[in-house]
Design a protein around this motif. Structure first.
Motif, PDB file in Angstrom:
ATOM      1  N   LYS A 207      -7.073  17.839  -3.070  1.00 34.04           N
ATOM      2  CA  LYS A 207      -7.315  17.098  -1.833  1.00 34.04           C
ATOM      3  C   LYS A 207      -6.278  15.983  -1.708  1.00 34.04           C
ATOM      4  O   LYS A 207      -5.750  15.522  -2.709  1.00 34.04           O
TER       5      LYS A 207
ATOM      6  N   GLY B  17      -7.057  20.495   4.670  1.00 34.04           N
ATOM      7  CA  GLY B  17      -6.520  21.737   4.117  1.00 34.04           C
ATOM      8  C   GLY B  17      -7.637  22.688   3.711  1.00 34.04           C
ATOM      9  O   GLY B  17      -8.816  22.403   3.916  1.00 34.04           O
TER      10      GLY B  17
ATOM     11  N   ILE C 167      -6.238  18.222  10.103  1.00 37.43           N
ATOM     12  CA  ILE C 167      -5.290  18.155   8.968  1.00 37.43           C
ATOM     13  C   ILE C 167      -5.951  18.501   7.639  1.00 37.43           C
ATOM     14  O   ILE C 167      -5.288  18.566   6.619  1.00 37.43           O
TER      15      ILE C 167
ATOM     16  N   CYS D  92       0.957  10.933   8.242  1.00 38.38           N
ATOM     17  CA  CYS D  92       0.196  12.183   8.108  1.00 38.38           C
ATOM     18  C   CYS D  92      -0.961  12.239   9.104  1.00 38.38           C
ATOM     19  O   CYS D  92      -1.290  13.297   9.618  1.00 38.38           O
ATOM     20  N   HIS D  93      -1.566  11.070   9.346  1.00 37.29           N
ATOM     21  CA  HIS D  93      -2.751  11.043  10.217  1.00 37.29           C
ATOM     22  C   HIS D  93      -2.373  10.879  11.682  1.00 37.29           C
ATOM     23  O   HIS D  93      -2.803   9.953  12.348  1.00 37.29           O
TER      24      HIS D  93
ATOM     25  N   HIS E 136      -6.419  12.709  -0.955  1.00 40.12           N
ATOM     26  CA  HIS E 136      -6.692  11.446  -1.646  1.00 40.12           C
ATOM     27  C   HIS E 136      -7.627  11.658  -2.837  1.00 40.12           C
ATOM     28  O   HIS E 136      -8.595  10.930  -3.029  1.00 40.12           O
TER      29      HIS E 136
ATOM     30  N   MET F 215      -5.833   5.372  11.788  1.00 39.80           N
ATOM     31  CA  MET F 215      -5.790   5.151  10.341  1.00 39.80           C
ATOM     32  C   MET F 215      -4.936   3.961   9.941  1.00 39.80           C
ATOM     33  O   MET F 215      -5.113   3.406   8.875  1.00 39.80           O
TER      34      MET F 215
ATOM     35  N   ILE G 255       0.855  -1.193   0.000  1.00 38.74           N
ATOM     36  CA  ILE G 255       0.000   0.000   0.000  1.00 38.74           C
ATOM     37  C   ILE G 255       0.885   1.236   0.000  1.00 38.74           C
ATOM     38  O   ILE G 255       1.652   1.448   0.935  1.00 38.74           O
TER      39      ILE G 255
ATOM     40  N   TYR H  59       1.039   3.742   2.989  1.00 34.50           N
ATOM     41  CA  TYR H  59       1.189   3.192   4.333  1.00 34.50           C
ATOM     42  C   TYR H  59       2.603   3.491   4.838  1.00 34.50           C
ATOM     43  O   TYR H  59       3.553   3.388   4.078  1.00 34.50           O
ATOM     44  N   SER H  60       2.846   3.909   6.097  1.00 32.32           N
ATOM     45  CA  SER H  60       1.841   3.945   7.138  1.00 32.32           C
ATOM     46  C   SER H  60       1.100   5.287   7.123  1.00 32.32           C
ATOM     47  O   SER H  60       1.704   6.352   6.941  1.00 32.32           O
ATOM     48  N   CYS H  61      -0.182   5.215   7.339  1.00 35.69           N
ATOM     49  CA  CYS H  61      -1.084   6.346   7.269  1.00 35.69           C
ATOM     50  C   CYS H  61      -0.776   7.392   8.330  1.00 35.69           C
ATOM     51  O   CYS H  61      -0.951   8.595   8.111  1.00 35.69           O
TER      52      CYS H  61
ATOM     53  N   HIS I 214     -12.535   2.998   7.416  1.00 36.58           N
ATOM     54  CA  HIS I 214     -11.349   3.629   8.008  1.00 36.58           C
ATOM     55  C   HIS I 214     -11.741   4.394   9.263  1.00 36.58           C
ATOM     56  O   HIS I 214     -12.608   5.263   9.225  1.00 36.58           O
TER      57      HIS I 214
ATOM     58  N   HIS J 282      -8.147  23.369   0.656  1.00 34.43           N
ATOM     59  CA  HIS J 282      -8.532  22.851  -0.660  1.00 34.43           C
ATOM     60  C   HIS J 282      -8.435  23.869  -1.782  1.00 34.43           C
ATOM     61  O   HIS J 282      -9.201  23.840  -2.728  1.00 34.43           O
TER      62      HIS J 282
HETATM   63  C1  HEC Z   1       0.835  12.281   2.699  1.00 34.08           C
HETATM   64  C2  HEC Z   1      -0.076  12.408   3.799  1.00 34.08           C
HETATM   65  C3  HEC Z   1      -1.148  11.358   3.975  1.00 34.08           C
HETATM   66  C4  HEC Z   1      -0.995   9.985   4.033  1.00 34.08           C
HETATM   67  C5  HEC Z   1       0.293   9.174   3.935  1.00 34.08           C
HETATM   68  C6  HEC Z   1      -2.318   9.443   4.230  1.00 34.08           C
HETATM   69  N1  HEC Z   1      -3.235  10.458   4.286  1.00 34.08           N
HETATM   70 FE1  HEC Z   1      -5.241  10.241   4.495  1.00 34.08          FE
HETATM   71  N2  HEC Z   1      -5.489  12.258   4.431  1.00 34.08           N
HETATM   72  C7  HEC Z   1      -4.477  13.183   4.364  1.00 34.08           C
HETATM   73  C8  HEC Z   1      -5.031  14.527   4.464  1.00 34.08           C
HETATM   74  C9  HEC Z   1      -4.248  15.825   4.410  1.00 34.08           C
HETATM   75  C10 HEC Z   1      -6.435  14.348   4.604  1.00 34.08           C
HETATM   76  C11 HEC Z   1      -7.473  15.423   4.730  1.00 34.08           C
HETATM   77  C12 HEC Z   1      -8.223  15.393   3.451  1.00 34.08           C
HETATM   78  C13 HEC Z   1      -8.181  16.683   2.761  1.00 34.08           C
HETATM   79  O1  HEC Z   1      -8.981  17.482   3.160  1.00 34.08           O
HETATM   80  O2  HEC Z   1      -7.323  16.853   1.883  1.00 34.08           O
HETATM   81  C14 HEC Z   1      -6.682  12.917   4.571  1.00 34.08           C
HETATM   82  C15 HEC Z   1      -7.940  12.356   4.663  1.00 34.08           C
HETATM   83  C16 HEC Z   1      -8.197  10.993   4.767  1.00 34.08           C
HETATM   84  C17 HEC Z   1      -9.503  10.406   4.931  1.00 34.08           C
HETATM   85  C18 HEC Z   1     -10.832  11.171   5.009  1.00 34.08           C
HETATM   86  C19 HEC Z   1     -11.278  11.523   3.618  1.00 34.08           C
HETATM   87  C20 HEC Z   1     -12.585  12.251   3.611  1.00 34.08           C
HETATM   88  O3  HEC Z   1     -12.927  12.759   2.551  1.00 34.08           O
HETATM   89  O4  HEC Z   1     -13.258  12.301   4.636  1.00 34.08           O
HETATM   90  C21 HEC Z   1      -9.331   9.054   4.997  1.00 34.08           C
HETATM   91  C22 HEC Z   1     -10.408   8.012   5.176  1.00 34.08           C
HETATM   92  C23 HEC Z   1      -7.912   8.809   4.867  1.00 34.08           C
HETATM   93  N3  HEC Z   1      -7.242   9.996   4.732  1.00 34.08           N
HETATM   94  C24 HEC Z   1      -7.353   7.567   4.913  1.00 34.08           C
HETATM   95  C25 HEC Z   1      -6.006   7.314   4.806  1.00 34.08           C
HETATM   96  C26 HEC Z   1      -5.432   6.000   4.914  1.00 34.08           C
HETATM   97  C27 HEC Z   1      -6.218   4.732   5.177  1.00 34.08           C
HETATM   98  C28 HEC Z   1      -4.090   6.138   4.743  1.00 34.08           C
HETATM   99  C29 HEC Z   1      -3.029   5.071   4.759  1.00 34.08           C
HETATM  100  C30 HEC Z   1      -3.268   3.885   3.959  1.00 34.08           C
HETATM  101  C31 HEC Z   1      -3.819   7.552   4.548  1.00 34.08           C
HETATM  102  N4  HEC Z   1      -5.004   8.222   4.600  1.00 34.08           N
HETATM  103  C32 HEC Z   1      -2.565   8.093   4.345  1.00 34.08           C
HETATM  104  C33 HEC Z   1      -3.133  12.917   4.218  1.00 34.08           C
HETATM  105  C34 HEC Z   1      -2.570  11.641   4.154  1.00 34.08           C
END
Ligand code: HEC
Ligand code: HEC
Ligand code: HEC
Ligand code: HEC
Length: 213
Positions: free
Chosen positions: A102, A96, A94, A86-87, A104, A128, A78, A81-83, A123, A98
């Motif tokens: 975004k 932004g 976290i 950032c999380h 993801h 995360m 993946i 990973y690991s999530c 999730h 926008h």
């Molecule tokens: C590089 C940084 C980063 C990594 C690594 C990351 N995320 Fe995120 N993720 C974010 C950010 C920043 C947001 C906030 C969304 C946004 O508003 O852009 C987010 C939002 C999310 C959300 C909410 C989306 C929504 O629309 O409500 C989920 C679920 C999520 N991440 C799951 C994961 C999972 C599962 C992993 C690991 C497999 C992961 N993320 C890894 C940065 C990251």
């Protein structure tokens, strides 16, 4: 104690008796049962196994009900990973503004009805690095099939028995089966039906008519 001569005699007797007693109607075997047992051990004397085909595949062993088998490891595959890199903070902290993309943006959920499923169905925003069941229980990313099993129990049962899905390599033991997410994207799991490719003469005719030829 036996002397050297006696030992040699015994050895010769043994060799003779083995070679004589095996020369019956089943050739080199004592009996047909012997022959079956020996030949079942493998093809051309080599044990049938998928071990060499599975070499280099990262597998984990699972036990579900009466079935124990191996599935491919996922966490290493993946890309984000690991999530928690950032999380490490709650989602709302976290998110932004926008003005840019975004985080993801490439993940579009097309699975169940949007009233029944969103990101949080699988999730857990507070943890995360693990998946979560509908009742909030933690599920390791390597065992994501447990997530799917909550809602697709018949496919899960078929899969455990080996009727849904596919082996990783050979059919011979040890059993190693693809896991759900090796084939289905959890975010867009549906496969379009595929029709056999063929030359569609009707379509070609219609196209020519349109072009006025
Ligand atoms: C590089 C940084 C980063 C990594 C690594 C990351 N995320 Fe995120 N993720 C974010 C950010 C920043 C947001 C906030 C969304 C946004 O508003 O852009 C987010 C939002 C999310 C959300 C909410 C989306 C929504 O629309 O409500 C989920 C679920 C999520 N991440 C799951 C994961 C999972 C599962 C992993 C690991 C497999 C992961 N993320 C890894 C940065 C990251
Ligand atoms: C039906 C359950 C389910 C839902 C709903 C779901 N996910 Fe996932 N998600 C998974 C599973 C399972 C994986 C791990 C897949 C694998 O092993 O490759 C995953 C992986 C991810 C990853 C890591 C992907 C990668 O390749 O880096 C991110 C990020 C992510 N999900 C974000 C989200 C966001 C954002 C949403 C909502 C838009 C969402 N997920 C909805 C089950 C789900
Ligand atoms: C919370 C319940 C829930 C979870 C968890 C869940 N699904 Fe689903 N899934 C549904 C619903 C509802 C549908 C849409 C109705 C249908 O077609 O069955 C669906 C549809 C599908 C389809 C398409 C069905 C079709 O007819 O083409 C596939 C494939 C699928 N899911 C696989 C998975 C996999 C793989 C996982 C685990 C990563 C998973 N689902 C997790 C509820 C769930
Ligand atoms: C080797 C690949 C593979 C694996 C592993 C796999 N599936 Fe499937 N699955 C498929 C294919 C291909 C279809 C489409 C069959 C069709 O359209 O006729 C399918 C269909 C489905 C459907 C749609 C309903 C149906 O039966 O046609 C669901 C739901 C589903 N799979 C869930 C799962 C779950 C849950 C797992 C893990 C426990 C899983 N699958 C493992 C390949 C796989």
């Amino acid at each position: 104690m036996m002397n050297k001569n006696q030992i040699y005699k015994l050895l010769i007797l043994f060799v003779l008796s083995v070679s004589i007693s095996c020369k019956d109607s089943e050739g080199e075997y004592h009996s047909v049962v012997d022959k079956i047992e020996h030949k079942s051990k493998g093809y051309h004397g080599v044990l049938i196994s998928s071990d060499n085909l599975l070499e280099g595949t990262d597998l984990i062993k699972i036990t579900e009900g009466e079935h124990t088998f191996m599935i491919p490891e996922r966490k290493g595959k993946i890309k984000s990973y690991s999530c928690t890199e950032c999380h490490s903070k709650p989602l709302n902290e976290i998110r932004g503004d926008h003005k840019s993309k975004k985080a993801h943006w490439d993940i579009k959920l097309a699975h169940a009805n949007t009233n029944a499923m969103n990101c949080a169905t699988c999730h857990n925003g507070n943890d995360m690095d693990n998946l979560a069941t509908i009742t909030g229980k933690k599920v390791d990313f390597n065992k994501s099939y447990l997530l799917c099993a909550q809602c697709h129990s018949s496919q899960f049962d078929d899969w455990k028995g080996g009727a849904h899905g596919k082996k990783v390599a050979g059919w011979a033991p040890p059993r190693a089966s693809m896991t759900c997410v090796n084939c289905h994207n959890p975010h867009q799991p549906h496969f379009e039906k595929k029709w056999p490719a063929r030359l569609n003469t009707q379509k070609i005719k219609e196209r020519k008519d349109q072009l006025g030829h």
